[in-house]
Enzyme design. Sequence first.
Site, mmCIF file in Angstrom:
data_model
loop_
_atom_site.group_PDB
_atom_site.id
_atom_site.type_symbol
_atom_site.label_atom_id
_atom_site.label_comp_id
_atom_site.label_asym_id
_atom_site.label_seq_id
_atom_site.Cartn_x
_atom_site.Cartn_y
_atom_site.Cartn_z
ATOM 1 N N ASP A 152 -9.578 49.628 43.311
ATOM 2 C CA ASP A 152 -10.084 50.342 44.168
ATOM 3 C C ASP A 152 -9.584 51.489 44.337
ATOM 4 O OD1 ASP A 152 -10.003 48.973 46.872
ATOM 5 O OD2 ASP A 152 -7.840 48.253 47.110
ATOM 6 N N CYS B 219 14.564 79.958 28.097
ATOM 7 C CA CYS B 219 14.131 79.613 26.274
ATOM 8 C C CYS B 219 13.243 79.017 26.198
ATOM 9 C CB CYS B 219 15.028 78.118 25.714
ATOM 10 S SG CYS B 219 16.696 79.440 25.768
ATOM 11 N N ASP C 32 -5.512 47.135 45.048
ATOM 12 C CA ASP C 32 -5.209 47.156 43.583
ATOM 13 C C ASP C 32 -5.844 48.259 42.802
ATOM 14 O OD1 ASP C 32 -6.840 46.335 40.920
ATOM 15 O OD2 ASP C 32 -7.491 44.456 42.488
ATOM 16 N N CYS D 256 18.542 77.338 28.561
ATOM 17 C CA CYS D 256 18.409 77.881 30.131
ATOM 18 C C CYS D 256 16.911 78.148 29.910
ATOM 19 C CB CYS D 256 18.740 79.166 29.819
ATOM 20 S SG CYS D 256 17.984 80.763 28.829
ATOM 21 N N ASP E 180 -4.462 47.347 51.217
ATOM 22 C CA ASP E 180 -5.554 46.513 50.469
ATOM 23 C C ASP E 180 -4.712 45.265 51.500
ATOM 24 O OD1 ASP E 180 -7.970 45.384 50.406
ATOM 25 O OD2 ASP E 180 -7.004 45.242 47.458
#
Length: 717
Positions: free
Chosen positions: A614, A29, A610, A26, A435
């Site tokens: 970029d 834990c 890119d 759960c 781009d």
Amino acid sequence: MNLAPFITDDENGDRSIHLLVDGMHCPSCVALIEGALKKQPAVRSARLNLSTKRLNIIWHGAAELGEQWISLITSMGYRAVPFDPATSQTMEKKEESFLLRCLAVAGFASGNLMLFSIPLWSSDSVEMGEATRTFFHWLQAAIAIPAIAYCGQPFYRSAWKALKEFHTNMDVPISVAVLLATLMSLFETATFGAHSYFDSAVMLLFFLLIGRYLEARARGRARSAAQDLLQMMTGFATVLRDDGTQESIHLADITEGMVLTIAAGEKIGADGTLLSGDSEIDSSLITGESLPQKVGVGSALFAGTINLSSPITLRVTKPGSRSLLSEIVTMMETAEQSQAAYVTLADRISGWYTPVVHILAAATFLGWFFLGDAQWQVALLTAATVLIITCPCALGLAVPVVQVLASGRLMRRGILLKSGSALERLATITHAVFDKTGTLTMGRPELLNKGRYPATVIQRAASLAAHSKHPLSQAITRAYNGPLLTLNAKEIPGCGIEAPGMRLGKASWCGITESHSDTALELWLTSDGAEPTRFTFADQLRDDAKQVIATLQQRRIGTELLSGDRAEVVQHIAGQLGIEQHEAALSPIDKSARIAALKASGAAVLMVGDGLNDAPSLAAATVSMSPASAMDITQNTADIVFQGEQLSPVLTAWRTARFSQVLVKENFVLAILYNAIAIPLAVAGYVTPLIAAIAMSGSSLLVIANAMRLNLMREDA
């Protein structure tokens, strides 16, 4: 245990390890383990995935601290081992087998207890006699108590682990409820009471175990795609020794510099360079492309791919633990385990569960006993029902299961997530900025009309171009298949390549003054005693670029083209694709400024560019995507990376992101709605412990089943 092969170092001096944690059931834990690790001064990050049971620890300090983290988790009552695909499967099967045995015993005991319960239900103490009734109660106790002791182990162990650390989890109230019903029945039997609840206690465990077993199976089906990838890194490889002998070794024992022989149909066990042989490689695991890839001497090969046609040998450059596949797995795990906003919200709500549910159960007992004038047995059973029915498991599974399924679905389509919150952000976009070079286009210019150039001219050009890595130079090299001239050439950055009496480069550098109004890319060749020659190139659009742009526009996503290329080229590309908003001759800083302006106006911006060039604009966007080859995936700065020659992964990722967020919200609604309906009914006494057990298990299974709808999603959804 030697942890060195499992510990990785990064450029910041931090170390990390992935562990498989057994014994979790759960969100409490998860919170318990993460909290204990984060208290350690050296630990920078600890993130445990409930659905995959995989723990990622990052720390700054000695590698030996890895042993300390495992000891800490073990002292809390959980089992932690370095993650290994085979170990993971073994532990999953072992857990399922144990749950199935407990389920079988509980079912057998429940059936027998029902046989003894029929006479008790169908007659009263006068008709049956008090001695006979007490005898039947003791018979039930003889069957129920051993069954409860054995079948309740999955819950008792988990509860004890939490209580040892002065915490509670979901299994604490379940264990309390079962033990309360058992002890109350034993008290009633010993004091010759009218009622016992042995059959209810065992039946309760039976239904709880059904839910726990089905949940374990469902989690196995939703297993992380990263784990599936790691399965490719198990097995053996054949090493070619210096003396010509061959030896079979485990993939984990491969080291850099080894020479491996790979038979046809065999899996490649490490990254390397092809030394001998020509073959075809199935690289779909890395690239997402289903077509075989031809390779020859000098080609780069990657771990996890498959040699298809003929035997080859390769020299290892990176063993499996540092291979591209391993880096992709690490990247996916980071994405799957990152704390998106919904994950953080689910963790926070689940953290409130423990104190609230115990206070609510205590209030229920007191209310029924003092205000409702109920017998203490009835009040106690109602409180036990509240303990059982209030469960945060559905809430804890609401987000992780969807994240794991979404990342796996995208991985199979060659799309890799590098950020856990990327899909959450991608689902909200209002604008998509592209781009040009390498994004809308292939980024691989091709020489136009190569047949019209005289053989001697293209030979001179190719001989010069061979000394450059510029895309236009490489296009000339690809277009020429003949012998090259031996030249003393050198490249002049930003201008071109020159050799005695020859130049290949930009027009102004080559002394060309004439201009051309077309949009073609160009290089000029000048040589002594010959007419200048103009080579023209075109960067082809991706086949589906126009369709992708049109689909985004139909979905009312604004599209823009930002490029550093010439205005006439950008205008031509934008016209072909139907993009009205476009800007040319932009630097990376200019692109970032435009994206910042869009965000300032309230837009959520997707930047597709890119990932290597970029970086500023990708970082400035709300979310970013980038095309990438297998080589530069892990160096890419985008949130999402896709491979192949199509632009459609942009649409696939966006559609998956939108549907994922729908499923996450639905799961939250289901989990909250369940508790909003079930808890008041339990407090009011309208729900029995058996119905509570069915409802609690059903809520978790419902959330997992709803998340599985992601696998049924249509590509055009």
